[in-house]
Design a protein around this motif. Sequence first.
Motif, PDB file in Angstrom:
ATOM      1  N   THR A  29       1.541 -25.145  14.019  1.00 41.46           N
ATOM      2  CA  THR A  29       1.280 -25.955  13.135  1.00 41.46           C
ATOM      3  C   THR A  29       2.609 -26.953  12.788  1.00 41.46           C
ATOM      4  O   THR A  29       3.216 -26.729  13.695  1.00 41.46           O
ATOM      5  N   TRP A  33       1.516 -32.150   9.791  1.00 42.76           N
ATOM      6  CA  TRP A  33       0.017 -31.929   9.506  1.00 42.76           C
ATOM      7  C   TRP A  33      -0.193 -31.255   7.937  1.00 42.76           C
ATOM      8  O   TRP A  33      -1.038 -31.669   7.447  1.00 42.76           O
ATOM      9  N   ARG A  37      -2.323 -33.321   5.205  1.00 37.29           N
ATOM     10  CA  ARG A  37      -3.576 -32.683   4.593  1.00 37.29           C
ATOM     11  C   ARG A  37      -3.674 -32.247   3.455  1.00 37.29           C
ATOM     12  O   ARG A  37      -4.506 -32.299   2.786  1.00 37.29           O
ATOM     13  N   CYS A 115     -10.012 -19.289  -7.740  1.00 38.84           N
ATOM     14  CA  CYS A 115      -9.350 -20.622  -8.411  1.00 38.84           C
ATOM     15  C   CYS A 115      -9.540 -20.992  -9.750  1.00 38.84           C
ATOM     16  O   CYS A 115      -8.540 -21.464 -10.296  1.00 38.84           O
ATOM     17  N   ARG A 156      -4.476 -20.595  10.757  1.00 37.01           N
ATOM     18  CA  ARG A 156      -3.580 -21.599  10.226  1.00 37.01           C
ATOM     19  C   ARG A 156      -4.465 -22.533   8.900  1.00 37.01           C
ATOM     20  O   ARG A 156      -3.704 -23.134   8.249  1.00 37.01           O
ATOM     21  N   GLY A 228     -13.081 -25.437   5.015  1.00 33.73           N
ATOM     22  CA  GLY A 228     -12.228 -26.388   4.135  1.00 33.73           C
ATOM     23  C   GLY A 228     -12.943 -27.839   3.649  1.00 33.73           C
ATOM     24  O   GLY A 228     -12.884 -28.110   2.746  1.00 33.73           O
ATOM     25  N   GLN A 229     -13.615 -28.465   4.515  1.00 38.25           N
ATOM     26  CA  GLN A 229     -14.084 -29.765   4.419  1.00 38.25           C
ATOM     27  C   GLN A 229     -15.332 -29.738   3.393  1.00 38.25           C
ATOM     28  O   GLN A 229     -15.510 -30.397   2.625  1.00 38.25           O
ATOM     29  N   HIS A 263      -6.232 -27.587 -11.226  1.00 37.34           N
ATOM     30  CA  HIS A 263      -5.929 -26.532 -10.316  1.00 37.34           C
ATOM     31  C   HIS A 263      -5.267 -27.037  -8.813  1.00 37.34           C
ATOM     32  O   HIS A 263      -5.837 -27.930  -8.370  1.00 37.34           O
ATOM     33  N   ASN A 266      -5.116 -28.921  -3.231  1.00 39.51           N
ATOM     34  CA  ASN A 266      -4.795 -29.823  -2.446  1.00 39.51           C
ATOM     35  C   ASN A 266      -4.187 -31.072  -3.127  1.00 39.51           C
ATOM     36  O   ASN A 266      -4.889 -31.655  -3.981  1.00 39.51           O
ATOM     37  N   ASN A 293      -1.144 -23.492  -2.898  1.00 35.74           N
ATOM     38  CA  ASN A 293      -2.303 -23.133  -3.741  1.00 35.74           C
ATOM     39  C   ASN A 293      -2.094 -21.510  -4.352  1.00 35.74           C
ATOM     40  O   ASN A 293      -2.202 -20.806  -3.408  1.00 35.74           O
TER      41      ASN A 293
HETATM   42  O1  UT7 Z   1      -8.293 -23.563  -4.239  1.00 35.94           O
HETATM   43  C1  UT7 Z   1      -9.495 -23.333  -3.683  1.00 35.94           C
HETATM   44  C2  UT7 Z   1     -10.486 -24.464  -3.339  1.00 35.94           C
HETATM   45  N1  UT7 Z   1      -9.772 -25.078  -1.942  1.00 35.94           N
HETATM   46  C3  UT7 Z   1      -9.830 -26.472  -1.384  1.00 35.94           C
HETATM   47  O2  UT7 Z   1     -10.292 -27.219  -2.544  1.00 35.94           O
HETATM   48  C4  UT7 Z   1      -9.294 -26.487  -0.251  1.00 35.94           C
HETATM   49  C5  UT7 Z   1     -10.256 -27.734   0.170  1.00 35.94           C
HETATM   50  N2  UT7 Z   1      -9.969 -28.214   1.649  1.00 35.94           N
HETATM   51  C6  UT7 Z   1      -9.259 -28.723   2.077  1.00 35.94           C
HETATM   52  O3  UT7 Z   1      -7.844 -28.787   1.333  1.00 35.94           O
HETATM   53  C7  UT7 Z   1      -8.774 -29.096   3.293  1.00 35.94           C
HETATM   54  O4  UT7 Z   1     -10.139 -28.907   4.058  1.00 35.94           O
HETATM   55  C8  UT7 Z   1      -7.868 -28.521   4.375  1.00 35.94           C
HETATM   56  C9  UT7 Z   1      -6.454 -28.608   4.048  1.00 35.94           C
HETATM   57  C10 UT7 Z   1      -8.244 -26.712   4.197  1.00 35.94           C
HETATM   58  C11 UT7 Z   1      -7.983 -28.614   5.796  1.00 35.94           C
HETATM   59  O5  UT7 Z   1      -8.021 -30.284   6.076  1.00 35.94           O
HETATM   60  P1  UT7 Z   1      -8.908 -30.874   6.763  1.00 35.94           P
HETATM   61  O6  UT7 Z   1      -8.566 -32.331   6.683  1.00 35.94           O
HETATM   62  O7  UT7 Z   1     -10.319 -30.687   6.138  1.00 35.94           O
HETATM   63  O8  UT7 Z   1      -8.811 -30.445   8.263  1.00 35.94           O
HETATM   64  P2  UT7 Z   1      -9.598 -29.668   9.067  1.00 35.94           P
HETATM   65  O9  UT7 Z   1     -10.258 -28.377   8.565  1.00 35.94           O
HETATM   66  O10 UT7 Z   1     -11.148 -30.713   9.252  1.00 35.94           O
HETATM   67  O11 UT7 Z   1      -9.197 -29.350  10.564  1.00 35.94           O
HETATM   68  C12 UT7 Z   1      -8.763 -30.838  11.288  1.00 35.94           C
HETATM   69  C13 UT7 Z   1      -8.013 -30.264  12.535  1.00 35.94           C
HETATM   70  C14 UT7 Z   1      -8.941 -29.022  13.288  1.00 35.94           C
HETATM   71  O12 UT7 Z   1      -8.571 -29.476  14.756  1.00 35.94           O
HETATM   72  P3  UT7 Z   1      -9.535 -29.986  15.674  1.00 35.94           P
HETATM   73  O13 UT7 Z   1     -11.024 -29.296  15.700  1.00 35.94           O
HETATM   74  O14 UT7 Z   1      -9.645 -31.284  14.827  1.00 35.94           O
HETATM   75  O15 UT7 Z   1      -9.031 -30.106  17.068  1.00 35.94           O
HETATM   76  C15 UT7 Z   1      -7.921 -27.744  12.889  1.00 35.94           C
HETATM   77  O16 UT7 Z   1      -8.324 -26.658  13.914  1.00 35.94           O
HETATM   78  O17 UT7 Z   1      -6.912 -29.732  12.396  1.00 35.94           O
HETATM   79  C16 UT7 Z   1      -6.540 -28.242  12.626  1.00 35.94           C
HETATM   80  N3  UT7 Z   1      -5.830 -27.686  11.703  1.00 35.94           N
HETATM   81  C17 UT7 Z   1      -4.540 -27.466  11.709  1.00 35.94           C
HETATM   82  N4  UT7 Z   1      -3.593 -28.092  12.567  1.00 35.94           N
HETATM   83  C18 UT7 Z   1      -2.272 -28.172  12.171  1.00 35.94           C
HETATM   84  C19 UT7 Z   1      -6.278 -26.529  10.776  1.00 35.94           C
HETATM   85  N5  UT7 Z   1      -5.069 -26.106   9.987  1.00 35.94           N
HETATM   86  C20 UT7 Z   1      -4.208 -26.703  10.620  1.00 35.94           C
HETATM   87  C21 UT7 Z   1      -2.691 -26.469  10.629  1.00 35.94           C
HETATM   88  N6  UT7 Z   1      -1.878 -26.963  11.393  1.00 35.94           N
HETATM   89  N7  UT7 Z   1      -2.365 -25.600   9.468  1.00 35.94           N
END
Ligand code: UT7
Length: 336
Positions: A29, A33, A37, A115, A156, A228-229, A263, A266, A293
């Motif tokens: 990570t 990133w 994000r 949460c 991660r 996540g998304q 809360h 993000n 969080n």
């Molecule tokens: O509190 C309870 C409620 N929770 C929330 O509201 C959380 C809501 N969701 C989010 O905040 C976001 O979805 C996250 C921060 C969890 C993730 O962000 P994202 O922009 O949705 O990323 P993603 O899950 O679509 O992942 C994008 C890419 C993936 O790689 P590929 O498949 O595009 O190659 C992941 O494998 O980022 C990768 N990835 C990471 N890379 C570096 C996922 N986690 C990490 C990381 N470091 N920690």
Amino acid sequence: MYNSRFAGLGYYVPENVVTNDDLSKVMDTSDEWIQERTGIKERRHVIKGEETTMTMGVKAAEQAIERSGLDKDEIDFIVFATLSPDYYFPGPGVMVQKELGLKRTVGALDVRNQCSGFVYAVSVADQYIKTGMYKNILVIGSETHSPGLDFTTRGRGVSVIFGDGAGAAVLTREEDNSKGILSTHLHSEGEHAEELALIAPGMGRHWVTDIIKNNDPEETSYWPYMNGQFVFKNAVVRFSEVIMEGLKTNELSPADIDMLIPHQANLRISQFIQGKFKLSDDQVHNNIMKYGNTTAASIPIALTEAWELGKVKEGDLVVLAAFGSGFTWGSVIIRW
Ligand code: UT7
């Protein structure tokens, strides 16, 4: 019917700071990133054996009780929200009662709404105070996530987000119905229960006995899972809806908000809500940059910080709102 108001606030976070760079040493990570994000720069992790959900809750509660000006013997009831209790059972509510030396037989209720836990807990306490059943209620949100996260590259997407900490509030009876908590609004959508969940250990399909017997390093049911998304998309919609629901109930509009405490899920979610309601930077308090969080603890920590900074003043319209696992979500509308 009475109203209830916040008489005292407190929070506690462990001293151990874990930066994004620290995490990038143990998994694939990067600071870039994580900040891009989520907005998170660092979070706190407990040191094993030194702090727990209960002990942090006690520290936050001591501060809240002291600031309320009440004697601890005046606390009538405890509501403790957490998804990371010290024990599978009993919950930390009764442990706090003992540690704080509260009256020997005051009731203690544990809330399991992740949460949204603090918002649900405040709503429960508010109903008890409204009806006159209790006068002074200690409400705690405390979490110890770090021992239960997968700090390998596999985990991660979840493990970089969550942090440890606790916040607390003392709610007390308010005779003036135009002051204090004006309304609370709670919702859930169990259809999405598995989109953000920790399945094991449980007494359902993932029996503890099987997990121990199989001792399988590939078993992931005891790590939290988050789509996540999907969670993100639902969060922005539900946050907006439930804030509007609260405002409309009280014949208010977004322009009436003095302080929004969302809360801390993000920073991008908070910024989306801020933009939607046309709030300025000093009308929203965010601290996810420092603490990550902290689920049920995030609102009471942020509310206490905002209050300490003088950003929450008598007469202000303060809105609390949360969304999370369950799915569950809710809001609290307060005339401070
Ligand atoms: O509190 C309870 C409620 N929770 C929330 O509201 C959380 C809501 N969701 C989010 O905040 C976001 O979805 C996250 C921060 C969890 C993730 O962000 P994202 O922009 O949705 O990323 P993603 O899950 O679509 O992942 C994008 C890419 C993936 O790689 P590929 O498949 O595009 O190659 C992941 O494998 O980022 C990768 N990835 C990471 N890379 C570096 C996922 N986690 C990490 C990381 N470091 N920690």
